[in-house]
Motif scaffolding. Structure first.
Motif, PDB file in Angstrom:
ATOM      1  N   GLY A 179      16.853  -4.806  -7.787  1.00  0.00           N
ATOM      2  CA  GLY A 179      16.649  -3.910  -9.138  1.00  0.00           C
ATOM      3  C   GLY A 179      15.345  -3.729  -9.730  1.00  0.00           C
ATOM      4  O   GLY A 179      15.074  -3.145 -10.699  1.00  0.00           O
ATOM      5  N   LEU A 180      14.344  -4.412  -8.954  1.00  0.00           N
ATOM      6  CA  LEU A 180      13.025  -4.276  -9.486  1.00  0.00           C
ATOM      7  C   LEU A 180      12.167  -3.523  -8.347  1.00  0.00           C
ATOM      8  O   LEU A 180      12.227  -3.702  -7.172  1.00  0.00           O
ATOM      9  CB  LEU A 180      12.610  -5.518  -9.885  1.00  0.00           C
ATOM     10  N   PRO A 181      11.223  -2.804  -8.996  1.00  0.00           N
ATOM     11  CA  PRO A 181      10.400  -2.125  -7.970  1.00  0.00           C
ATOM     12  C   PRO A 181       9.383  -3.014  -7.104  1.00  0.00           C
ATOM     13  O   PRO A 181       8.751  -3.908  -7.775  1.00  0.00           O
ATOM     14  CB  PRO A 181       9.303  -1.188  -8.583  1.00  0.00           C
ATOM     15  N   ASP A 182       9.392  -2.685  -5.679  1.00  0.00           N
ATOM     16  CA  ASP A 182       8.308  -3.404  -4.825  1.00  0.00           C
ATOM     17  C   ASP A 182       7.304  -2.504  -4.309  1.00  0.00           C
ATOM     18  O   ASP A 182       7.650  -1.856  -3.270  1.00  0.00           O
ATOM     19  CB  ASP A 182       9.148  -4.132  -3.703  1.00  0.00           C
ATOM     20  N   LYS A 183       6.292  -2.448  -5.114  1.00  0.00           N
ATOM     21  CA  LYS A 183       5.228  -1.542  -4.945  1.00  0.00           C
ATOM     22  C   LYS A 183       4.701  -1.503  -3.533  1.00  0.00           C
ATOM     23  O   LYS A 183       4.233  -0.643  -2.738  1.00  0.00           O
ATOM     24  CB  LYS A 183       3.986  -1.681  -5.814  1.00  0.00           C
ATOM     25  N   SER A 184       4.591  -2.879  -2.782  1.00  0.00           N
ATOM     26  CA  SER A 184       3.949  -2.920  -1.572  1.00  0.00           C
ATOM     27  C   SER A 184       4.985  -2.404  -0.483  1.00  0.00           C
ATOM     28  O   SER A 184       4.648  -1.975   0.637  1.00  0.00           O
ATOM     29  CB  SER A 184       4.074  -4.329  -1.239  1.00  0.00           C
ATOM     30  N   GLY A 185       6.327  -1.958  -0.850  1.00  0.00           N
ATOM     31  CA  GLY A 185       7.072  -1.260   0.060  1.00  0.00           C
ATOM     32  C   GLY A 185       7.318   0.322   0.024  1.00  0.00           C
ATOM     33  O   GLY A 185       7.909   0.890   0.732  1.00  0.00           O
ATOM     34  N   TYR A 186       6.555   0.811  -0.839  1.00  0.00           N
ATOM     35  CA  TYR A 186       6.448   2.356  -1.054  1.00  0.00           C
ATOM     36  C   TYR A 186       5.726   2.678   0.142  1.00  0.00           C
ATOM     37  O   TYR A 186       4.783   2.364   0.880  1.00  0.00           O
ATOM     38  CB  TYR A 186       5.446   2.632  -2.305  1.00  0.00           C
ATOM     39  N   ARG A 187       6.282   3.930   0.547  1.00  0.00           N
ATOM     40  CA  ARG A 187       5.740   4.872   1.811  1.00  0.00           C
ATOM     41  C   ARG A 187       5.752   6.378   1.270  1.00  0.00           C
ATOM     42  O   ARG A 187       6.278   6.736   0.774  1.00  0.00           O
ATOM     43  CB  ARG A 187       6.657   4.495   2.954  1.00  0.00           C
ATOM     44  N   LYS A 188       4.618   7.066   2.011  1.00  0.00           N
ATOM     45  CA  LYS A 188       4.575   8.416   2.116  1.00  0.00           C
ATOM     46  C   LYS A 188       4.639   8.877   3.368  1.00  0.00           C
ATOM     47  O   LYS A 188       4.268   8.413   4.276  1.00  0.00           O
ATOM     48  CB  LYS A 188       3.088   8.690   1.321  1.00  0.00           C
ATOM     49  N   PHE A 189       5.077  10.320   3.445  1.00  0.00           N
ATOM     50  CA  PHE A 189       5.467  11.042   4.761  1.00  0.00           C
ATOM     51  C   PHE A 189       4.935  12.354   4.591  1.00  0.00           C
ATOM     52  O   PHE A 189       5.241  12.810   3.617  1.00  0.00           O
ATOM     53  CB  PHE A 189       6.911  10.856   5.048  1.00  0.00           C
ATOM     54  N   LYS A 190       4.069  12.812   5.509  1.00  0.00           N
ATOM     55  CA  LYS A 190       3.968  14.275   5.548  1.00  0.00           C
ATOM     56  C   LYS A 190       5.015  14.757   6.727  1.00  0.00           C
ATOM     57  O   LYS A 190       4.966  14.543   7.719  1.00  0.00           O
ATOM     58  CB  LYS A 190       2.706  14.598   6.011  1.00  0.00           C
TER      59      LYS A 190
END
Length: 451
Positions: free
Chosen positions: A257-268
């Motif tokens: 239930g908490l954000p894990d910033k290290s797991g954020y990803r971006k896709f083009k």
């Protein structure tokens, strides 16, 4: 008039009843203000003089009161003098701490005559974006602009934080006429310990702000969607395609239930042309799961999509190509209805339901993340193309300038000598680039165009 009960309790000298002259009352108020800004020595000098005068005039009762007052003031500073081992220190020590949630805390410890006079903490969210244009020095400038007291003789800053002591000292001298203030970055000794103490307080303050795991929301979401297991790890996707170009996808990761910033990803988005949200969602989900599979990492427990049945169906098609794929659900906008293959019908939850609050928090986070990435990408490409259109600026020079300065605004405010050094061309050309960048940025900011 008769004084109030505060006078009888010894909490007021009774000026409203004429028991204290205006001159003496003003003296008391001024002394209180001196005490509140940390000038204990000045107060001690005045009180000792008054005690001697009272004693010489044989007003021993008044002299005893003044003696007790002097002793009380001395007691207030004694414990901290022992701890800090610096009884005559007048300084402000700044400490900085960052956390995994993209927050920065600035802690200011103000010491006056060896006493910790005040501790102030300021938290900035998304500090990379906030300070992108202004730099770290702006934190110190904002602080001294917001507080009422003038800077002390010494200001201590942490090393390797991006501060420029000479620039800040010049600014303080210009803003506070007659104030001599040294700005330093101590590397060792007692002064360095003050900065470390401020940094420790900043770190503790950020730690106290950390949210607790939302296991209740996780469990309630499992019940609401009839999921076979608790969705302890949730990854959410959102598409951002404002127009036909710059189409991207953002993905956020929540654990318990908490954000894990290290797991954020971006896709083009690479394989989809036009505005086909379903196909874009399939591409983003497929690429994410393929990457996890190739790296032999665990899939998330639940994929949460921003959308309705269409987005859910597209993502399920992507999942069919994987062994033991994650569970999946989608949250429709406006109606806030959940869809899941584990439920026969859409699920509508009340606004205060723990599961709904959890999925809305995840959805809002991924939406903000995708939009921010889209805007940054678009602005960088726009800025690069604008720079390349200027005389003498090609793709390589435009890229180097943007990497070094970060934005058109900062190029327009830069020293032409620095621009010439980065771009490797003449000073006259650098002047033209600085002026052009400034003009372009100002026209974009005001909405004006040049005919």
């Amino acid at each position: 008039s008769r004084p109030c009960i505060n006078h009888a309790m010894g909490k007021c000298s009774g000026p409203c009843a004429g028991l204290r002259s205006e001159k003496d009352y003003r003296s008391d108020i001024n002394m209180m203000l001196e005490f509140l800004v940390g000038r204990r020595k000045d107060i001690g000098t005045v009180l000792n003089q008054k005690m001697r005068e009272a004693s010489d005039s044989m007003n021993f009762e008044e002299a005893a009161k003044l003696r007790d007052r002097i002793a009380d003031i001395a007691k207030l500073g004694k414990p901290q003098n022992v701890d800090l081992k610096s009884p005559d220190t007048d300084l402000d020590a700044f400490g900085i701490a960052r956390d995994d949630h993209n927050r920065l805390c600035l802690c200011v410890l103000s010491f006056r005559e060896g006493i910790l006079f005040s501790k102030r903490q300021f938290v900035i969210k998304a500090f990379d974006e906030t300070l992108d244009e202004e730099g770290m020095d702006s934190l110190i400038l904002r602080y001294f602009q917001s507080v009422s007291d003038v800077p002390p003789p010494l200001v201590l800053l942490p090393e390797s934080a991006g501060f420029t002591p000479l620039l800040l000292a010049e600014w303080i001298a210009g803003r506070f006429a007659g104030i001599r203030c040294e700005v330093a970055i101590p590397l060792r000794g007692a002064k360095h310990e003050f900065v470390e103490l401020a940094a420790k307080n900043a770190k503790l303050h950020l730690s106290s702000m950390l949210p607790t795991p939302d296991m209740n929301g996780v469990e309630e979401l499992q019940k609401a969607l009839s999921l076979p297991r608790p969705p302890e790890v949730i990854e959410a996707f959102d598409i951002s395609n404002l127009g036909a170009g710059f189409t991207v996808a953002g993905m956020v990761r929540f654990v318990d239930g908490l954000p894990d910033k290290s797991g954020y990803r971006k896709f083009k988005i690479k394989t989809v042309e036009g505005q086909n949200d379903f196909a874009m969602m399939m591409e983003a989900v497929s690429r994410r799961l393929s990457r996890l599979e190739s790296e032999k990492k665990d899939f998330p427990d639940l994929l949460l999509l921003d959308g309705g049945k269409g987005q859910l169906g597209a993502a399920m098609s992507a999942l069919s190509h994987f062994v033991n794929p994650p569970m999946i659900a989608s949250l429709a906008k406006k109606e806030e209805i959940l869809f899941s293959p584990h439920c026969e019908n859409p699920v509508a939850l009340p606004a205060n339901h723990p599961a709904r609050r959890l999925v809305e928090r995840v959805r809002n986070e991924v939406h903000h993340f995708a939009i921010s990435y889209h805007r940054n990408l678009r602005d960088r490409q726009f800025s690069s193309s604008v720079l390349e259109s200027l005389p003498g600026i090609g793709k390589t020079r435009a890229t180097n300038l943007l990497k070094h300065f970060g934005s058109l605004k900062r190029i327009g405010e830069a020293d032409p000598n620095e621009v010439a050094d980065i771009a490797k061309f003449k000073l006259t050309d650098a002047n033209n680039v600085v002026n052009a960048a400034k003009e372009i940025y100002e026209s974009r900011s005001t909405g004006l165009t040049k005919g």
